[in-house]
Each structure stands twice: as structure tokens, then as C-alpha cells.
Scaffold this motif. Structure first.
Motif, short mmCIF file in Angstrom:
data_model
loop_
_atom_site.label_atom_id
_atom_site.label_comp_id
_atom_site.label_asym_id
_atom_site.label_seq_id
_atom_site.Cartn_x
_atom_site.Cartn_y
_atom_site.Cartn_z
N LYS A 6 0.83 -1.20 0.00
CA LYS A 6 0.00 0.00 0.00
C LYS A 6 0.87 1.26 0.00
O LYS A 6 0.64 2.19 -0.76
N ARG A 7 1.89 1.27 0.85
CA ARG A 7 2.79 2.43 0.95
C ARG A 7 3.56 2.62 -0.35
O ARG A 7 3.73 3.75 -0.83
N TYR A 8 4.01 1.53 -0.94
CA TYR A 8 4.72 1.59 -2.21
C TYR A 8 3.82 2.23 -3.27
O TYR A 8 4.23 3.12 -4.02
N PHE A 9 2.58 1.78 -3.32
CA PHE A 9 1.62 2.31 -4.29
C PHE A 9 1.42 3.81 -4.07
O PHE A 9 1.41 4.59 -5.01
N GLN A 10 1.26 4.21 -2.81
CA GLN A 10 1.06 5.62 -2.48
C GLN A 10 2.26 6.46 -2.92
O GLN A 10 2.09 7.54 -3.50
N LEU A 11 3.44 5.96 -2.64
CA LEU A 11 4.65 6.70 -3.03
C LEU A 11 4.79 6.80 -4.54
O LEU A 11 5.20 7.84 -5.07
N LYS A 12 4.47 5.74 -5.25
CA LYS A 12 4.53 5.78 -6.72
C LYS A 12 3.55 6.81 -7.26
O LYS A 12 3.85 7.52 -8.23
N GLN A 13 2.37 6.92 -6.65
CA GLN A 13 1.39 7.92 -7.07
C GLN A 13 1.93 9.32 -6.84
O GLN A 13 1.82 10.19 -7.69
N LYS A 14 2.54 9.54 -5.67
CA LYS A 14 3.15 10.84 -5.38
C LYS A 14 4.25 11.16 -6.37
O LYS A 14 4.40 12.29 -6.82
N GLN A 15 5.05 10.14 -6.68
CA GLN A 15 6.16 10.32 -7.62
C GLN A 15 5.62 10.77 -8.99
O GLN A 15 6.18 11.67 -9.61
N LYS A 16 4.53 10.16 -9.44
CA LYS A 16 3.93 10.56 -10.72
C LYS A 16 3.47 12.01 -10.68
O LYS A 16 3.68 12.76 -11.63
N GLU A 17 2.84 12.39 -9.57
CA GLU A 17 2.37 13.77 -9.42
C GLU A 17 3.55 14.75 -9.41
O GLU A 17 3.50 15.80 -10.05
N ILE A 18 4.60 14.40 -8.68
CA ILE A 18 5.78 15.26 -8.60
C ILE A 18 6.45 15.37 -9.96
O ILE A 18 6.82 16.47 -10.40
N ASP A 19 6.59 14.24 -10.66
CA ASP A 19 7.20 14.27 -12.00
C ASP A 19 6.40 15.14 -12.95
O ASP A 19 6.97 15.89 -13.75
N GLN A 20 5.09 15.06 -12.87
CA GLN A 20 4.24 15.87 -13.74
C GLN A 20 4.42 17.36 -13.43
O GLN A 20 4.56 18.19 -14.32
N GLU A 21 4.44 17.70 -12.14
CA GLU A 21 4.62 19.10 -11.75
C GLU A 21 6.01 19.61 -12.16
O GLU A 21 6.16 20.73 -12.63
#
Length: 115
Positions: A6-21
Motif C-alpha cells: 500500500k505504501r509503495y503504491f502511495q509513493l509511486k502515485q506521489k512520484q507521478k504527481e511530482i514528476d508531472q509538476e
């Protein structure tokens, strides 16, 4: 294990958001600098530099045809610009023979440092 996944999934989602920004901000900064006609910019706390590079993107088919020797193709295994540059320096490949096997792509790298 479920918590780790679950934590891995959450971090990957954050990473995608950060990369997009980051991509959006990078584009805006590059656009601003190009509009001002500058490759360096200083703000109160940061120094921005834009470094322009040229990269060669090789066409597999054209490169293979220009080599002539299948053994050299095995050395490359895929078009890798640094390997090709090394083989040119070693006189294994002739740069003139490769001139129509790639397209040059101009890349702008953004460097931001804190003062």
C-alpha cells in the motif's frame, strides 16, 4: 506485507504527481528564459542555467546497413550513442559512413542551484 505494498503504491502515485509538476515547471522556466533570450538567470535565492546539448538518435535499420560487418553490430547490440562514439574514436567505425543513420535532437537541460 499489505501495508508495504500500500505504501509503495502511495509513493509511486506521489512520484507521478511530482514528476508531472516538475515537467510543467521546467517547461515554464525554459519558456521564460527563451522569451527573455537568456540561458542564465538569477533570482534572490537561486541560480538557473540552461545547458543545450545535441543528441544523436540512430535509426536501427540505417545503422545496421551502414556497418557492413555483423560483428560490429553485435558489439553495439542496439544503437547506443556513447558506444558508437567510442567505436568512431577507435577507428572501428567511419563517422562519414554513419552520417545518414541518425537525426540530431537538441536538448535543453535545466540546472537550478541554490545560492
Amino acid at each position: 506485507m499489505d501495508k508495504k505494498v500500500k505504501r509503495y503504491f502511495q509513493l509511486k502515485q506521489k512520484q507521478k504527481e511530482i514528476d508531472q509538476e516538475l515537467t510543467e515547471l521546467r517547461g515554464e522556466i525554459l519558456e521564460h528564459c527563451e522569451g527573455q533570450g537568456v540561458s542564465e538567470l538569477e533570482t534572490e535565492k537561486y541560480r538557473v542555467r540552461i545547458v543545450h546539448q545535441e543528441r544523436k538518435e540512430y535509426d536501427d535499420t540505417k545503422l545496421y546497413e551502414s556497418l557492413g560487418d555483423p560483428e560490429v553490430w553485435r558489439l553495439l547490440s542496439r544503437p547506443d550513442s556513447s558506444k558508437i562514439a567510442s567505436l568512431i574514436k577507435l577507428n572501428v567505425l567511419n563517422e562519414e559512413k554513419l552520417k545518414d543513420t541518425y537525426a540530431v535532437k537538441n536538448i535543453s537541460q535545466l540546472q537550478v542551484d541554490k545560492k
